[in-house]
Design a protein around this motif. Structure first.
Motif, PDB file in Angstrom:
ATOM      1  N   GLU A  50       0.866  -1.177   0.000  1.00 20.32           N
ATOM      2  CA  GLU A  50       0.000   0.000   0.000  1.00 20.32           C
ATOM      3  C   GLU A  50       0.901   1.224   0.000  1.00 20.32           C
ATOM      4  O   GLU A  50       1.831   1.312   0.807  1.00 20.32           O
ATOM      5  CB  GLU A  50      -0.898   0.020   1.234  1.00 20.32           C
ATOM      6  N   ALA A  51       0.636   2.139  -0.910  1.00 22.45           N
ATOM      7  CA  ALA A  51       1.446   3.351  -1.006  1.00 22.45           C
ATOM      8  C   ALA A  51       0.542   4.528  -1.336  1.00 22.45           C
ATOM      9  O   ALA A  51      -0.531   4.361  -1.912  1.00 22.45           O
ATOM     10  CB  ALA A  51       2.519   3.188  -2.079  1.00 22.45           C
ATOM     11  N   ALA A  52       1.023   5.705  -0.983  1.00 22.80           N
ATOM     12  CA  ALA A  52       0.280   6.935  -1.269  1.00 22.80           C
ATOM     13  C   ALA A  52       1.143   7.843  -2.124  1.00 22.80           C
ATOM     14  O   ALA A  52       2.354   7.908  -1.958  1.00 22.80           O
ATOM     15  CB  ALA A  52      -0.099   7.637   0.029  1.00 22.80           C
ATOM     16  N   PRO A 111       9.611   7.121  -3.848  1.00 22.81           N
ATOM     17  CA  PRO A 111       9.373   6.203  -2.734  1.00 22.81           C
ATOM     18  C   PRO A 111       9.853   6.755  -1.388  1.00 22.81           C
ATOM     19  O   PRO A 111       9.236   6.512  -0.355  1.00 22.81           O
ATOM     20  CB  PRO A 111      10.173   4.956  -3.116  1.00 22.81           C
ATOM     21  N   ALA A 112      10.925   7.512  -1.403  1.00 22.53           N
ATOM     22  CA  ALA A 112      11.478   8.029  -0.146  1.00 22.53           C
ATOM     23  C   ALA A 112      10.541   9.014   0.536  1.00 22.53           C
ATOM     24  O   ALA A 112      10.528   9.108   1.765  1.00 22.53           O
ATOM     25  CB  ALA A 112      12.836   8.691  -0.400  1.00 22.53           C
ATOM     26  N   VAL A 113       9.767   9.734  -0.240  1.00 19.88           N
ATOM     27  CA  VAL A 113       8.879  10.748   0.353  1.00 19.88           C
ATOM     28  C   VAL A 113       7.398  10.361   0.272  1.00 19.88           C
ATOM     29  O   VAL A 113       6.535  11.191   0.551  1.00 19.88           O
ATOM     30  CB  VAL A 113       9.100  12.135  -0.311  1.00 19.88           C
ATOM     31  N   PRO A 115       3.988   9.588   1.255  1.00 14.41           N
ATOM     32  CA  PRO A 115       3.294   9.732   2.545  1.00 14.41           C
ATOM     33  C   PRO A 115       2.426   8.506   2.832  1.00 14.41           C
ATOM     34  O   PRO A 115       2.007   7.797   1.910  1.00 14.41           O
ATOM     35  CB  PRO A 115       2.429  10.977   2.332  1.00 14.41           C
ATOM     36  N   HIS A 116       2.177   8.269   4.106  1.00 15.89           N
ATOM     37  CA  HIS A 116       1.268   7.196   4.535  1.00 15.89           C
ATOM     38  C   HIS A 116       1.693   5.829   3.978  1.00 15.89           C
ATOM     39  O   HIS A 116       0.842   5.000   3.661  1.00 15.89           O
ATOM     40  CB  HIS A 116      -0.178   7.499   4.132  1.00 15.89           C
ATOM     41  N   THR A 117       3.000   5.622   3.826  1.00 17.12           N
ATOM     42  CA  THR A 117       3.522   4.389   3.247  1.00 17.12           C
ATOM     43  C   THR A 117       4.526   3.788   4.224  1.00 17.12           C
ATOM     44  O   THR A 117       5.421   4.494   4.702  1.00 17.12           O
ATOM     45  CB  THR A 117       4.207   4.673   1.893  1.00 17.12           C
ATOM     46  N   ALA A 118       4.364   2.496   4.504  1.00 14.75           N
ATOM     47  CA  ALA A 118       5.276   1.821   5.427  1.00 14.75           C
ATOM     48  C   ALA A 118       6.710   1.888   4.906  1.00 14.75           C
ATOM     49  O   ALA A 118       6.947   1.852   3.693  1.00 14.75           O
ATOM     50  CB  ALA A 118       4.858   0.361   5.601  1.00 14.75           C
ATOM     51  N   THR A 119       7.649   1.977   5.815  1.00 14.62           N
ATOM     52  CA  THR A 119       9.057   2.040   5.428  1.00 14.62           C
ATOM     53  C   THR A 119       9.450   0.824   4.603  1.00 14.62           C
ATOM     54  O   THR A 119      10.186   0.948   3.616  1.00 14.62           O
ATOM     55  CB  THR A 119       9.950   2.160   6.685  1.00 14.62           C
ATOM     56  N   SER A 120       8.955  -0.340   4.975  1.00 15.48           N
ATOM     57  CA  SER A 120       9.285  -1.552   4.208  1.00 15.48           C
ATOM     58  C   SER A 120       8.775  -1.449   2.775  1.00 15.48           C
ATOM     59  O   SER A 120       9.446  -1.887   1.834  1.00 15.48           O
ATOM     60  CB  SER A 120       8.715  -2.804   4.892  1.00 15.48           C
ATOM     61  N   THR A 121       7.636  -0.843   2.598  1.00 18.37           N
ATOM     62  CA  THR A 121       7.083  -0.657   1.256  1.00 18.37           C
ATOM     63  C   THR A 121       7.908   0.365   0.484  1.00 18.37           C
ATOM     64  O   THR A 121       8.185   0.179  -0.705  1.00 18.37           O
ATOM     65  CB  THR A 121       5.615  -0.198   1.337  1.00 18.37           C
ATOM     66  N   GLN A 122       8.316   1.433   1.150  1.00 18.61           N
ATOM     67  CA  GLN A 122       9.163   2.431   0.499  1.00 18.61           C
ATOM     68  C   GLN A 122      10.462   1.790   0.010  1.00 18.61           C
ATOM     69  O   GLN A 122      10.917   2.078  -1.098  1.00 18.61           O
ATOM     70  CB  GLN A 122       9.487   3.575   1.466  1.00 18.61           C
ATOM     71  N   ILE A 123      11.029   0.912   0.821  1.00 14.15           N
ATOM     72  CA  ILE A 123      12.267   0.223   0.432  1.00 14.15           C
ATOM     73  C   ILE A 123      12.023  -0.675  -0.771  1.00 14.15           C
ATOM     74  O   ILE A 123      12.797  -0.668  -1.737  1.00 14.15           O
ATOM     75  CB  ILE A 123      12.849  -0.559   1.624  1.00 14.15           C
ATOM     76  N   VAL A 124      10.947  -1.436  -0.746  1.00 20.64           N
ATOM     77  CA  VAL A 124      10.626  -2.316  -1.882  1.00 20.64           C
ATOM     78  C   VAL A 124      10.392  -1.491  -3.141  1.00 20.64           C
ATOM     79  O   VAL A 124      10.863  -1.853  -4.229  1.00 20.64           O
ATOM     80  CB  VAL A 124       9.405  -3.213  -1.563  1.00 20.64           C
ATOM     81  N   LEU A 125       9.688  -0.386  -3.025  1.00 16.46           N
ATOM     82  CA  LEU A 125       9.458   0.474  -4.187  1.00 16.46           C
ATOM     83  C   LEU A 125      10.775   0.993  -4.758  1.00 16.46           C
ATOM     84  O   LEU A 125      11.005   0.947  -5.971  1.00 16.46           O
ATOM     85  CB  LEU A 125       8.545   1.645  -3.818  1.00 16.46           C
ATOM     86  N   ALA A 126      11.650   1.474  -3.889  1.00 13.66           N
ATOM     87  CA  ALA A 126      12.938   2.000  -4.353  1.00 13.66           C
ATOM     88  C   ALA A 126      13.781   0.901  -4.990  1.00 13.66           C
ATOM     89  O   ALA A 126      14.342   1.096  -6.077  1.00 13.66           O
ATOM     90  CB  ALA A 126      13.688   2.648  -3.190  1.00 13.66           C
ATOM     91  N   VAL A 127      13.860  -0.239  -4.343  1.00 12.10           N
ATOM     92  CA  VAL A 127      14.653  -1.349  -4.899  1.00 12.10           C
ATOM     93  C   VAL A 127      14.059  -1.815  -6.227  1.00 12.10           C
ATOM     94  O   VAL A 127      14.796  -2.161  -7.154  1.00 12.10           O
ATOM     95  CB  VAL A 127      14.779  -2.506  -3.886  1.00 12.10           C
ATOM     96  N   SER A 128      12.743  -1.768  -6.347  1.00 10.23           N
ATOM     97  CA  SER A 128      12.126  -2.189  -7.612  1.00 10.23           C
ATOM     98  C   SER A 128      12.537  -1.273  -8.762  1.00 10.23           C
ATOM     99  O   SER A 128      12.690  -1.723  -9.894  1.00 10.23           O
ATOM    100  CB  SER A 128      10.600  -2.259  -7.487  1.00 10.23           C
ATOM    101  N   HIS A 129      12.749   0.004  -8.484  1.00 12.15           N
ATOM    102  CA  HIS A 129      13.236   0.926  -9.523  1.00 12.15           C
ATOM    103  C   HIS A 129      14.632   0.497  -9.977  1.00 12.15           C
ATOM    104  O   HIS A 129      14.925   0.497 -11.175  1.00 12.15           O
ATOM    105  CB  HIS A 129      13.298   2.354  -8.986  1.00 12.15           C
ATOM    106  N   VAL A 130      15.464   0.138  -9.019  1.00  9.96           N
ATOM    107  CA  VAL A 130      16.828  -0.286  -9.335  1.00  9.96           C
ATOM    108  C   VAL A 130      16.810  -1.625 -10.081  1.00  9.96           C
ATOM    109  O   VAL A 130      17.568  -1.819 -11.040  1.00  9.96           O
ATOM    110  CB  VAL A 130      17.684  -0.365  -8.056  1.00  9.96           C
TER     111      VAL A 130
END
Length: 149
Positions: A50-52, A111-113, A115-130
């Protein structure tokens, strides 16, 4: 040389003679599949998907296939860039890598900014870009390095 190595070399050589758009289509498809597989593993490990976006008041579910869809959507711009560079750039492969690596780095801000997104999800989103970039960029850059066919 082993049979597998010989086949891989033949495949790589055949990519070098294909039009940039064909190699791009293959790269984008491969990137989408690998990135979606990564997301499915993260989902299976319990990462909340879940991401915002900017301005959202709450996170929304990222559907299965959402990562692949994102790669397909955004990589089209990369293929168009590769086609333009193949036609007009003096050093298309190098220029493509510099631009796309910079854009990938810039894409990590989202992903780093988020809002309302779990840190684990932010990490997965960022890694998915890479992950997507690690699949798409080398395939297209390799094709661009082989000339303007």
């Amino acid at each position: 040389m082993s049979d597998i190595a010989s086949r891989n070399q033949s495949f790589a050589q055949s990519l070098g003679t294909r039009p940039v758009w064909q190699v791009g289509a293959l790269a984008v498809l491969a990137g989408a599949v690998v990135t979606e597989a990564f997301a499915l593993v993260a989902r299976g490990a319990g990462v909340p998907m879940e991401a915002a976006g900017p301005g959202a008041t709450e996170a929304a579910e990222i559907p299965v296939g959402g990562f692949a869809g994102g790669v397909l959507f955004w990589s089209v711009a990369g293929v168009v860039l590769a086609m333009a560079l193949a036609r007009w750039a003096k050093r298309p492969a190098r220029t493509f890598v510099v631009i796309t690596v910079a854009l990938t780095a810039l894409s990590l801000v989202g992903p780093a900014v988020a809002p309302h997104t779990a840190t684990s999800t932010q990490i997965v989103l960022a890694v998915s870009h890479v992950v997507a970039a690690a699949v798409v960029i080398p395939l297209l850059a390799g094709r661009l390095a082989r000339g303007r066919v």
